[in-house]
Scaffold this active site. Structure first.
Site, PDB file in Angstrom:
ATOM      1  CG  ASP A  31     100.149 -18.443 -20.584  1.00 36.49           C
ATOM      2  OD1 ASP A  31     100.009 -19.392 -21.368  1.00 36.49           O
ATOM      3  OD2 ASP A  31     100.026 -18.550 -19.355  1.00 36.49           O
TER       4      ASP A  31
ATOM      5  CG  ASP B 241     100.510 -23.112 -22.243  1.00 34.81           C
ATOM      6  OD1 ASP B 241     101.523 -23.171 -21.515  1.00 34.81           O
ATOM      7  OD2 ASP B 241      99.350 -23.201 -21.808  1.00 34.81           O
ATOM      8  CD  GLU B 242     104.402 -20.508 -18.587  1.00 32.48           C
ATOM      9  OE1 GLU B 242     104.201 -19.339 -18.193  1.00 32.48           O
ATOM     10  OE2 GLU B 242     104.411 -21.490 -17.837  1.00 32.48           O
TER      11      GLU B 242
END
EC number: 2.7.7.7
Length: 392
Positions: free
Chosen positions: A9, A102-103
């Site tokens: 993340d 974003d992960e």
């Protein structure tokens, strides 16, 4: 063979992207979001110390942290940097699932026979930082649930390894709010009967939990016990989402045509928000009675909000439909999709608009798409099933 699942993340992704451009933003409270009537899309750890959180009204955030600097944000740039990170990870990882902008989840099961799983993951995180300048946290464990919780506990810049024999010891003291699927309502329900830690929840009979909170009860109980057999799904980029409507009889009825288009937009926008996509390109298609087919498109700021998309679609239709010949088909396509946590216009919409969309989507998800519809799109039959999904 024991599974080895990694959750990665990017730390305060939007904030980190802005700091790449401007080093003077380092170390100061930073809010990414809209104006006074907008909401916080992301915030730095310096701002979080004052109680600022994502999805909070910007006006409230500035009352908590008046010295914070507010930046509108650039979703297109964030998407480009996310794509760069994805390429770095996919180049090395055998199986990668991009869970959001974003992960990521990685399945590196079996890699310990050739290379230490933790060492390999740590080197990959360092490579992401070196090649993109973006800090990233990760946790390595036996399944997606434990690794995701581990990443959250390790942030920022945390690198955790949670072996199978340490899973229960790691989970037990944590709040039940750390479990994916446990929202505010579920937390309040369980808190009222004294269930606040994962250990207490894990010791509760699964059947009782199911009776209390419904069908998700057993799944939450499994997560509390560190059980999650969900696979890492290989990531493929969706290119577009589209729908078309062919009329039984060719028509020139403008009111009816616009109503159909409004219904199409509402249906597609709901799917975008449900799957957490944002679109940057709107395309309108028409087919005349003589089978001549024309399309027109335009670029827009990333969004999945009905009212913004409807305005663009109707505008394109007005420009496109010039021959005043009967139409046999109209279509709408949204392309240039990117993943995003937020489900409507990320930087401009007000808290009231966020609440309205959340309430409408909740009703649609629970009772069906036709549970609540805009009057403008009522001409589109709710049971129309001609949505077209295109992938690479």
């Amino acid at each position: 063979m024991k599974r080895a699942i990694v959750h990665m993340d990017l730390d305060t992704f939007f904030v980190s992207c802005e700091r790449l451009n401007n080093s003077q933003l380092e170390g100061i409270p930073l809010i990414i979001g809209g104006g006074d009537r907008g909401v916080v899309a992301s915030c730095s750890y310096e701002a979080r110390r004052f109680g600022v959180r994502s999805a909070m009204p910007t006006s409230m955030a500035l009352k908590l942290c008046p010295q914070a600097k507010v930046i509108k944000g650039d979703m297109e740039r964030y998407s480009q940097l996310s794509h760069t990170v994805t390429e770095v990870i996919q180049e090395k990882s055998p199986i990668t699932e991009k869970a959001s902008i974003d992960e990521f989840y990685l399945d590196i099961t079996g890699m310990d026979r050739f290379y230490g799983c933790y060492q390999w993951t740590n080197e990959l995180a360092q490579r992401v930082l070196k090649e993109t300048g973006l800090p990233i946290s990760f946790a390595l464990s036996v399944n997606k649930t434990v690794s995701k919780i581990g990443t959250g506990e390790g942030k920022p810049k945390g690198h955790l390894d949670i072996p199978e024999d340490q899973v229960r010891a790691f989970l037990n003291p944590l709040s039940i709010q750390k479990i994916p699927m446990v929202g505010d309502v579920t937390f309040q329900t369980l808190s009222r009967i004294g269930i606040r830690t994962i250990q207490t929840l894990s010791e509760m009979p699964a059947e009782v939990l199911q009776r209390m909170i419904g069908k998700n009860g057993v799944e939450i109980w499994k997560k509390a016990n560190g059980i999650d057999n969900n696979p890492v799904e290989p990531y493929t980029e969706r290119k577009s989402i589209a729908t078309e409507h062919t009329f039984v009889q060719d028509t020139i009825d403008m009111a009816h045509l616009k109503s159909i288009l409004c219904g199409m937009v509402e249906k597609l926008a709901f799917q975008l928000r449900s799957e957490e996509w944002l679109t940057s390109t709107v395309v309108v298609k028409i087919r005349y009675a003589n089978f001549d087919t024309e399309t027109k498109q335009c670029k827009i700021a990333y969004t999945s909000a009905d009212h913004l998309l409807t305005q663009k679609v109707l505008g394109l239709f007005e420009v496109l439909y010039q021959r005043r010949m009967r139409l046999r088909l109209v279509g709408v396509r949204f392309s240039g999709l990117v993943r995003g946590t937020y489900q409507i216009d990320l930087f401009e919409d007000t808290q009231e608009m966020l609440s309205l969309y959340a309430a409408m989507d909740k009703m649609k998800s629970r009772y069906g798409f036709d549970a609540v519809m805009r009057c403008a799109g009522a001409a589109l039959k709710p049971n129309m099933k001609d949505v077209i999904l295109k992938r690479n």
